[in-house]
Structure formats: structure tokens, C-alpha cells
Design a protein around this motif. Structure first.
Motif, PDB file in Angstrom:
ATOM      1  N   GLU A  46       7.128 -22.540 -47.734  1.00 19.29           N
ATOM      2  CA  GLU A  46       6.477 -23.662 -48.259  1.00 19.29           C
ATOM      3  C   GLU A  46       5.109 -23.859 -47.766  1.00 19.29           C
ATOM      4  N   LEU A  47       4.995 -23.570 -46.387  1.00 15.84           N
ATOM      5  CA  LEU A  47       3.519 -23.756 -45.839  1.00 15.84           C
ATOM      6  C   LEU A  47       2.706 -22.534 -46.626  1.00 15.84           C
ATOM      7  N   THR A  48       3.381 -21.407 -46.620  1.00 16.60           N
ATOM      8  CA  THR A  48       2.382 -20.262 -47.123  1.00 16.60           C
ATOM      9  C   THR A  48       2.171 -20.664 -48.681  1.00 16.60           C
ATOM     10  N   ALA A  49       3.201 -21.200 -49.387  1.00 21.20           N
ATOM     11  CA  ALA A  49       3.041 -21.545 -50.750  1.00 21.20           C
ATOM     12  C   ALA A  49       1.690 -22.465 -50.874  1.00 21.20           C
ATOM     13  N   VAL A  50       1.397 -23.530 -49.889  1.00 16.92           N
ATOM     14  CA  VAL A  50       0.213 -24.045 -49.708  1.00 16.92           C
ATOM     15  C   VAL A  50      -1.014 -23.642 -49.509  1.00 16.92           C
ATOM     16  N   GLY A  51      -0.980 -22.401 -48.633  1.00 19.22           N
ATOM     17  CA  GLY A  51      -2.160 -21.838 -48.248  1.00 19.22           C
ATOM     18  C   GLY A  51      -1.964 -21.779 -46.761  1.00 19.22           C
ATOM     19  N   CYS A  52      -1.498 -22.014 -46.151  1.00 19.44           N
ATOM     20  CA  CYS A  52      -1.207 -21.980 -44.550  1.00 19.44           C
ATOM     21  C   CYS A  52      -0.800 -20.681 -44.115  1.00 19.44           C
ATOM     22  N   GLY A  53      -1.209 -20.116 -43.087  1.00 20.52           N
ATOM     23  CA  GLY A  53      -0.643 -18.756 -42.457  1.00 20.52           C
ATOM     24  C   GLY A  53       0.603 -18.984 -41.788  1.00 20.52           C
ATOM     25  N   VAL A  54       1.626 -18.332 -41.851  1.00 16.39           N
ATOM     26  CA  VAL A  54       2.752 -18.399 -41.229  1.00 16.39           C
ATOM     27  C   VAL A  54       3.678 -17.120 -40.974  1.00 16.39           C
ATOM     28  N   THR A  55       3.895 -16.837 -39.815  1.00 10.46           N
ATOM     29  CA  THR A  55       4.507 -15.870 -39.271  1.00 10.46           C
ATOM     30  C   THR A  55       5.876 -16.203 -38.806  1.00 10.46           C
ATOM     31  N   GLU A  56       7.030 -15.835 -39.233  1.00  7.14           N
ATOM     32  CA  GLU A  56       8.244 -16.081 -38.860  1.00  7.14           C
ATOM     33  C   GLU A  56       8.730 -15.181 -37.699  1.00  7.14           C
ATOM     34  N   LEU A  57       9.234 -15.889 -36.432  1.00  6.15           N
ATOM     35  CA  LEU A  57       9.333 -15.054 -35.174  1.00  6.15           C
ATOM     36  C   LEU A  57      10.953 -14.821 -35.063  1.00  6.15           C
ATOM     37  N   ASP A  58      11.598 -14.249 -34.382  1.00  5.44           N
ATOM     38  CA  ASP A  58      12.922 -14.209 -34.083  1.00  5.44           C
ATOM     39  C   ASP A  58      13.444 -15.736 -33.920  1.00  5.44           C
ATOM     40  N   ASP A  59      12.829 -16.383 -32.892  1.00  3.93           N
ATOM     41  CA  ASP A  59      13.307 -17.862 -32.549  1.00  3.93           C
ATOM     42  C   ASP A  59      12.212 -19.034 -33.036  1.00  3.93           C
ATOM     43  N   GLY A  60      11.361 -18.681 -34.098  1.00  5.18           N
ATOM     44  CA  GLY A  60      10.416 -19.833 -34.231  1.00  5.18           C
ATOM     45  C   GLY A  60       9.399 -19.428 -35.430  1.00  5.18           C
ATOM     46  N   LEU A  61       8.194 -20.111 -35.248  1.00  4.37           N
ATOM     47  CA  LEU A  61       7.258 -19.884 -36.190  1.00  4.37           C
ATOM     48  C   LEU A  61       5.755 -19.923 -35.315  1.00  4.37           C
ATOM     49  N   GLU A  62       4.848 -18.745 -35.887  1.00  2.68           N
ATOM     50  CA  GLU A  62       3.584 -19.176 -35.706  1.00  2.68           C
ATOM     51  C   GLU A  62       2.686 -19.639 -36.805  1.00  2.68           C
ATOM     52  N   ILE A  63       2.086 -20.621 -36.818  1.00  4.84           N
ATOM     53  CA  ILE A  63       1.505 -21.497 -37.663  1.00  4.84           C
ATOM     54  C   ILE A  63      -0.009 -21.512 -37.786  1.00  4.84           C
ATOM     55  N   THR A  64      -0.863 -20.729 -38.550  1.00  6.58           N
ATOM     56  CA  THR A  64      -2.189 -20.502 -38.649  1.00  6.58           C
ATOM     57  C   THR A  64      -2.903 -21.475 -39.773  1.00  6.58           C
ATOM     58  N   PRO A  65      -3.384 -22.358 -39.483  1.00  3.38           N
ATOM     59  CA  PRO A  65      -3.972 -23.325 -40.519  1.00  3.38           C
ATOM     60  C   PRO A  65      -5.123 -22.567 -41.432  1.00  3.38           C
ATOM     61  N   ALA A  66      -5.318 -22.887 -42.578  1.00  9.53           N
ATOM     62  CA  ALA A  66      -6.431 -22.383 -43.588  1.00  9.53           C
ATOM     63  C   ALA A  66      -6.515 -23.608 -44.427  1.00  9.53           C
ATOM     64  N   PRO A  67      -7.386 -23.505 -45.562  1.00 11.64           N
ATOM     65  CA  PRO A  67      -7.847 -24.413 -46.330  1.00 11.64           C
ATOM     66  C   PRO A  67      -6.598 -24.547 -47.441  1.00 11.64           C
ATOM     67  N   LEU A  68      -5.943 -25.503 -47.405  1.00 15.77           N
ATOM     68  CA  LEU A  68      -4.693 -25.885 -48.171  1.00 15.77           C
ATOM     69  C   LEU A  68      -5.020 -26.491 -49.634  1.00 15.77           C
ATOM     70  N   HIS A  69      -4.038 -26.164 -50.436  1.00 12.14           N
ATOM     71  CA  HIS A  69      -4.131 -26.393 -51.784  1.00 12.14           C
ATOM     72  C   HIS A  69      -2.819 -26.846 -52.202  1.00 12.14           C
ATOM     73  N   GLY A  70      -2.570 -27.658 -53.394  1.00 14.99           N
ATOM     74  CA  GLY A  70      -1.639 -28.471 -54.047  1.00 14.99           C
ATOM     75  C   GLY A  70      -0.557 -27.298 -54.516  1.00 14.99           C
ATOM     76  N   ALA A  71       0.550 -27.444 -54.522  1.00 16.65           N
ATOM     77  CA  ALA A  71       1.594 -26.504 -55.024  1.00 16.65           C
ATOM     78  C   ALA A  71       3.243 -26.906 -55.103  1.00 16.65           C
ATOM     79  N   PRO A  72       4.036 -26.522 -55.908  1.00 19.80           N
ATOM     80  CA  PRO A  72       5.528 -27.208 -55.890  1.00 19.80           C
ATOM     81  C   PRO A  72       5.820 -26.790 -54.242  1.00 19.80           C
ATOM     82  N   TRP A  73       6.395 -27.978 -53.633  1.00 18.36           N
ATOM     83  CA  TRP A  73       7.406 -27.923 -52.473  1.00 18.36           C
ATOM     84  C   TRP A  73       8.726 -28.111 -52.576  1.00 18.36           C
ATOM     85  N   ARG A  74       9.567 -26.933 -52.164  1.00 19.83           N
ATOM     86  CA  ARG A  74      10.889 -27.078 -52.271  1.00 19.83           C
ATOM     87  C   ARG A  74      11.497 -27.639 -51.089  1.00 19.83           C
ATOM     88  N   ALA A  75      12.440 -28.513 -51.390  1.00 20.11           N
ATOM     89  CA  ALA A  75      13.059 -29.389 -50.092  1.00 20.11           C
ATOM     90  C   ALA A  75      14.353 -28.610 -49.866  1.00 20.11           C
TER      91      ALA A  75
END
Length: 440
Positions: free
Chosen positions: A363-392
């Protein structure tokens, strides 16, 4: 099974100006459901005040009632809005137990059912059928209970008692496996000696500390001799009248609203001392640059938490292993920070209401954020974000994470905002009133 099949799309409102509001938060789900189980197993009636009334807590009320406990309002039969409950233990008998998506119901209630006479069947929402469950069921078998199945649906056939004794289990997937056994253990013939044997530690340690504290309040002799073992002596569970604290984890999206908009949010009745993991949000927000103050009168056991957002959010590198439930809120904040963040220690979130790591990454990728899924977590790299559907993903905390992002990113549409009813009914009304500054 389940009564939460209706899905509601919701356009997350944008905060055009900094948020300024006072936000009262309902009672803690974790405290409410532990209090209800202990009251159902106690030696006399007890009163539980300030309870949360949500889907998860109503499922717990329904489960314990079906098994033979009487739960009423302050003046008679229980009404939907009653937050003061009178719990009268009864003779436990077999029943059909609806778990919904409530981990506390599917993991805390089977040991109670093992103490009943007759067969109890457990089932829940489709998504609950893939949640880890075998650990507590295998442990119950080892303690002398008759259990059929390894995941929802399953059944527990009780003969009125459980032998108890020593059991080893790998609880690295959820602290609820430990708490579920500890809550009923005093009623086992030989009590309980529980040893965690996983290669990694038990996550969400504060939740186990919460369980231990409530057991001791109920007169139960419980020891925690090592980091991976617990002992509960057999004996009665005393009836205790309790007042439930506000749910601090449910407060975090509102506090995040102050942080991302540069506004001010005040949450009353914040406890000075607590076992709730949600209290850790104070330190996290400070690390991200917010001003965080707990205003209290001299000698008071609670006060008003005041969060003032910074001009810009700082990135963080956090081990969230003890407080994994805060991850969706923290991840949303990290997506709006000034640099990359790293969240670790949360591999166990793959077994929550959904795979929260994969869901947040998607979902963060869908709005334009950079995300890497780790074995035990997440690396989150901000970027200009935009609107998009967000699945719950039918996950209340995923839905509120979308609401946080939507405060500053136009066009975020959460596909199932009704999933917030799991722990916070009326969320959208509370959110709108916060934005309007009308909450008092």
C-alpha cells in the motif's frame, strides 16, 4: 463465518490546516478481554468498568456467555452501549464459539473451554482460518485436553478439568499463545509450568507483562523465573472490580495526526504507569521530532497526553519487536519523514490479521513511497506521494494507517474502513470531529 462482511469505501479526508483537537479514547481491548476471561473464571461476581465495546470485545462477551458466564449491564440485561459490565461466573459447558478475526478469542478461550463440560466448536472469519493457532492447541493437548484440529475450525471437548503441568512450546509467532494459557492456568489441577523453546524470543513482551500483572491482581501466584518461562500455581482466581484504561494503541492514529500536520492533539486519561504497549508511541514521536508532554496533577495516576507536531518528521531506526502492533501507524509516519527509516523485529506481523509487512509494503508503494520488505521488517524511503486506492485487508490497523497518509495526500481511498470496528467503532466520526476540532 463472521458478521463483518460489509465493506465500505472511504475517501480519507485531507487536513487543510494543522489539526487541533482533544480526543477521548475508549477503553483498551487488550485489558478488556483479559479482564473478562479472568472474571469468568473467578470465585465470585466482578464489575468491569470502562470496557471497550467493539467487535473483538463483543465476540469475547459472546464466547464467554455461550460457555455459561452471565454478563450484564449495570442495571440488567446487557445493552450494546454498556461499558460497565457485571460478570457472574457460571458452570461452564460446551458451546459454539464465534471468533471473528479476534486473536484474543481464538487463543484465550480454548483453555476456558477445556475447563468446561462438553464439546465446544470454534470458527471465525475466513481470514482467521489461516492465522497461527496450532501452538496453543498442541499445548492444550500436552496438558491433558481433548482437542480436534490445528486451526479454525477446531473443537475442544472438556470434562470439567484440565490436568495441567509442564509444557514446552514455540511462541515466537504470538505472545497471545503464552497469555492464553496463563489466564486459565490457576484453574488447572496442577497449575502450569510453561517454557518457550523457539529460536527467537516471544514478541510483544508488554502484553505478557499485562497478563502477569492482572493475574497477580486476581490473587494468582505466578512467577517469571527466566525470560522464556512462567509458572502458575493452582488455586482460585479472586473476583476483582476493574476500571479499564483507554486503549493507547488506538490513540496512536490521532496522535500521528498531530505529528504529520504540525498540529496539537490532546488525549485525556493517559495513564502515568501502564503495561500497554501503546505507551511506547511517546518515545517514538519524540524520536521523530514531535513535542510530547504528559500533563498531570500531583499524585494523579493519569493525565493528558499532549503531542505537538514538528515542522518536518525525522526518520528513525527502530526495533519494534515488543510493540509490533504500532507498526502500521509508525510506517505511515515514516512514509512522511525527511529520510529513510528502518523498522525491524517484526517478522511475527506476517501472522496477524493479514501479513502486515507485505500489506504495508504494497500500500505504501501504491501511493509512491519506496519500500523494501526485509526478513524481519521494512525499509521505508519517502518520496513524493500521490492518491491511490488503499487496501485495508480487513485489518483495522491497516485502515487507520491509510487514514494517516490521507491527511496529507489527497485521493487516498480506504477500501474497508468498517474494519476499524474490530477495536474502534465510530472511527470515521471520531476522525471527522478531530479534523473539525470539535472533540472535547
Amino acid at each position: 463465518m463472521g458478521d463483518n462482511d460489509q465493506v465500505s469505501h472511504w475517501n480519507a479526508p485531507v487536513a487543510g490546516t494543522p489539526v487541533h483537537a482533544v480526543v477521548p479514547v475508549p477503553g483498551s481491548k487488550s485489558l478488556t478481554n483479559r479482564a473478562l476471561v479472568l472474571a469468568a473464571l473467578a470465585d465470585a461476581p466482578a464489575r468491569v468498568s470502562g470496557t471497550l465495546r467493539s467487535r473483538d470485545t463483543d465476540l469475547m462477551i459472546g464466547a464467554l456467555t455461550a460457555l455459561g458466564t452471565r454478563i450484564e449491564g449495570p442495571s440488567g440485561p446487557l445493552a450494546p452501549g454498556d461499558t460497565e459490565l457485571v460478570v457472574t461466573p457460571g458452570r461452564l459447558h460446551g458451546a459454539d464459539v464465534e471468533c471473528g478475526l479476534a486473536g484474543t478469542v481464538m487463543r484465550f478461550v480454548p483453555p476456558v473451554a477445556a475447563l468446561a463440560t462438553g464439546t465446544s466448536t470454534f470458527d471465525g472469519d475466513p481470514a482467521a482460518r489461516v492465522r497461527p493457532q496450532a501452538t496453543v492447541l498442541d499445548a492444550l493437548r500436552a496438558l491433558g485436553a481433548d482437542v480436534t484440529g490445528d486451526s479454525l475450525p477446531f473443537s475442544v471437548s472438556g470434562a470439567g478439568s484440565v490436568r495441567g503441568g509442564r509444557v514446552e512450546m514455540d511462541a515466537s509467532a504470538s505472545s497471545q499463545f503464552v497469555s492464553g494459557l496463563l489466564l486459565s492456568a490457576a484453574r488447572f489441577d496442577d497449575g502450569l509450568e510453561l517454557v518457550h523453546v523457539g529460536r527467537s524470543g516471544v514478541p510483544s513482551g508488554p502484553h505478557i507483562e499485562m497478563t502477569l500483572a492482572m493475574l497477580r491482581e486476581s490473587g494468582v501466584s505466578v512467577e517469571h523465573p527466566t525470560a522464556s518461562s512462567w509458572r502458575v500455581a493452582p488455586g482460585p482466581i479472586s473476583a476483582v472490580d476493574r476500571v479499564v484504561e483507554p486503549d493507547l494503541s488506538n490513540a496512536t492514529p490521532f496522535l500521528a495526526a498531530a505529528a504529520v500536520t504540525g498540529g496539537t492533539v490532546r488525549v485525556p486519561r493517559w495513564p502515568v504507569s501502564t503495561t500497554q504497549p501503546g505507551d511506547a508511541i511517546r518515545g517514538i514521536l519524540r524520536d521523530m521530532g514531535a513535542s510530547v508532554t504528559l500533563e498531570t496533577a500531583d499524585g494523579a495516576d493519569h493525565g493528558t497526553l499532549v503531542v505537538v507536531g514538528p515542522e518536518r518528521l525525522s526518520p528513525v531506526d527502530l526495533d519494534l519487536s515488543a510493540i509490533g502492533e504500532l507498526t502500521p501507524t509508525v510506517a505511515a509516519l515514516c512514509a512522511l519523514a525527511t529520510g529513510p527509516s528502518r523498522l525491524t523485529g517484526i517478522a511475527h506481523l506476517r501472522g496477524h490479521e493479514t501479513d502486515r509487512l507485505a500489506a504495508l509494503a504494497a500500500e505504501l508503494t501504491a501511493v509512491g513511497c519506496g519500500v523494501t520488505e526485509l526478513d524481519d521488517g521494512l525499509e521505508i524511503t519517502p518520496a513524493p506521494l500521490h492518491g491511490a486506492p488503499w487496501r485495508a485487508y480487513a485489518d483495522h490497523r491497516m485502515a487507520t494507517a491509510g487514514a494517516i497518509v490521507g491527511l496529507v495526500v489527497p485521493g487516498v481511498e480506504v477500501d474497508d474502513i468498517d474494519s476499524t470496528a474490530k477495536t474502534m467503532p465510530g472511527f470515521t466520526t471520531m476522525w471527522a470531529e478531530m479534523l473539525a476540532g470539535r472533540m472535547t
